[in-house]
Design a protein around this motif. Sequence first.
Motif, PDB file in Angstrom:
ATOM      1  N   VAL A  28     -26.091 -25.852  -7.553  1.00  0.00           N
ATOM      2  CA  VAL A  28     -26.904 -24.967  -8.388  1.00  0.00           C
ATOM      3  C   VAL A  28     -28.359 -25.425  -8.460  1.00  0.00           C
ATOM      4  O   VAL A  28     -29.224 -24.669  -8.921  1.00  0.00           O
ATOM      5  CB  VAL A  28     -26.287 -24.853  -9.796  1.00  0.00           C
ATOM      6  N   GLY A  29     -28.658 -26.647  -8.014  1.00  0.00           N
ATOM      7  CA  GLY A  29     -30.045 -27.100  -7.989  1.00  0.00           C
ATOM      8  C   GLY A  29     -30.399 -28.133  -9.043  1.00  0.00           C
ATOM      9  O   GLY A  29     -31.571 -28.288  -9.394  1.00  0.00           O
ATOM     10  N   LYS A  30     -29.409 -28.881  -9.534  1.00  0.00           N
ATOM     11  CA  LYS A  30     -29.650 -29.875 -10.587  1.00  0.00           C
ATOM     12  C   LYS A  30     -30.590 -30.975 -10.105  1.00  0.00           C
ATOM     13  O   LYS A  30     -31.518 -31.375 -10.819  1.00  0.00           O
ATOM     14  CB  LYS A  30     -28.323 -30.493 -11.039  1.00  0.00           C
ATOM     15  N   SER A  31     -30.347 -31.484  -8.899  1.00  0.00           N
ATOM     16  CA  SER A  31     -31.160 -32.592  -8.393  1.00  0.00           C
ATOM     17  C   SER A  31     -32.613 -32.174  -8.192  1.00  0.00           C
ATOM     18  O   SER A  31     -33.543 -32.934  -8.483  1.00  0.00           O
ATOM     19  CB  SER A  31     -30.582 -33.125  -7.077  1.00  0.00           C
ATOM     20  N   VAL A  53     -33.556 -41.835 -20.062  1.00  0.00           N
ATOM     21  CA  VAL A  53     -32.623 -41.625 -18.958  1.00  0.00           C
ATOM     22  C   VAL A  53     -32.410 -40.137 -18.737  1.00  0.00           C
ATOM     23  O   VAL A  53     -32.164 -39.381 -19.690  1.00  0.00           O
ATOM     24  CB  VAL A  53     -31.259 -42.309 -19.219  1.00  0.00           C
ATOM     25  N   LEU A  54     -32.493 -39.724 -17.485  1.00  0.00           N
ATOM     26  CA  LEU A  54     -32.204 -38.349 -17.080  1.00  0.00           C
ATOM     27  C   LEU A  54     -31.044 -38.381 -16.094  1.00  0.00           C
ATOM     28  O   LEU A  54     -31.095 -39.094 -15.089  1.00  0.00           O
ATOM     29  CB  LEU A  54     -33.428 -37.700 -16.432  1.00  0.00           C
ATOM     30  N   ILE A  55     -30.010 -37.632 -16.393  1.00  0.00           N
ATOM     31  CA  ILE A  55     -28.780 -37.606 -15.601  1.00  0.00           C
ATOM     32  C   ILE A  55     -28.615 -36.237 -14.954  1.00  0.00           C
ATOM     33  O   ILE A  55     -28.956 -35.220 -15.548  1.00  0.00           O
ATOM     34  CB  ILE A  55     -27.539 -37.863 -16.492  1.00  0.00           C
ATOM     35  N   THR A  56     -28.083 -36.197 -13.736  1.00  0.00           N
ATOM     36  CA  THR A  56     -27.562 -34.943 -13.188  1.00  0.00           C
ATOM     37  C   THR A  56     -26.078 -35.135 -12.927  1.00  0.00           C
ATOM     38  O   THR A  56     -25.662 -36.166 -12.397  1.00  0.00           O
ATOM     39  CB  THR A  56     -28.269 -34.509 -11.889  1.00  0.00           C
ATOM     40  N   SER A  57     -25.291 -34.162 -13.325  1.00  0.00           N
ATOM     41  CA  SER A  57     -23.845 -34.285 -13.192  1.00  0.00           C
ATOM     42  C   SER A  57     -23.223 -32.902 -13.276  1.00  0.00           C
ATOM     43  O   SER A  57     -23.811 -31.974 -13.834  1.00  0.00           O
ATOM     44  CB  SER A  57     -23.289 -35.180 -14.306  1.00  0.00           C
TER      45      SER A  57
END
Length: 337
Positions: free
Chosen positions: A49-52, A124-128
């Motif tokens: 979906v484009g999180k990164s 902190v920034l997370i993608t998951s």
Amino acid sequence: MVMTGIFDREDGRARHASPELIGRGWESARLDSLLERSRLVTVVGLGGVGKSALAADAVERVGRTGTTVVAVDMAGFNGVEQVFHAVGRSSSEALLLVDNCDRLPGPAAAALSRLLEARPGLRVLITSRRRLGAADETVLPLAPMQLNDAVSLLELRARQLGTPLPDNEEARVTAGRICLRLDCLPLALGLAAGRLPDRGPRELLARLSERGGPLGLSGVGTDIPGRHRTLRHCHGWSHELCVAQERLLWARLSAFGGTFTRTAAERVCEDEQLSRPEIATAVDGLVGQGLLEHVNERPELLRMPRTVQDYGAEWLTRLGEETRLLERVLMWSRGLL
């Protein structure tokens, strides 16, 4: 892999935004706001979906302010030691990006909570694909692109490959139908554009309209992660993250052809393998990963993205339950369940 200094610049200027960010202005602004107010932010959503891309764009802006930025890609790891190693090399004021933190939400949440407690200047920034579950976590769900933006991305990718789409109404309608068939997922649109040099939009749409057609779309190149080489790999990664009840419910819900209610899901899918309480919990788990969507923001109404449905249907056939579940959906539609 631990990366520092990840922001490419040319003549002191920031690099151009990723094409996957077309139409993501609201989400970008929202993420900036959350990073200012929260020390732990997780961008969650369906695979592809484009999180990164959204996260990388946000940390680039933070990096331009002089803040130290450290990035860790968790996709190839089974532990959290590299997070500690990366942060240990950073300054007291830093932003840590932990990308693809899918497989270790529990351990990662515990590790990051300890880090945040020990390092007051750390954000902190997370993608998951699912939230970590940390007590101080702020979550930003990322939905698929809007249709017009998805068409713009498909057109851009086609031009970049030297096969621009025809500039007429028929081509635009066909492009829109391709985007809808692919759930307006940036990953899927990029894979589809890669097939345009071999076949035109109409032939591509015909292939995608076949049962399971989108799942076989593939990308080439050594820079493409294995989990993104095909949509089947992409959804397979999500499938591995699910617990057993979520996997079974995913397969069974694929028998619904469109919108359905939570009550319908319980009546159609309940048996000795899946109780109603287990179904309710599994529905929430699938929603949390973007594998189910609320319709018109109504919690009772659900739909499964079409490519996710395709993947679930393959498993339903593999489990030998296709005929039985289709019959139960038919009975439900006629008020017999």
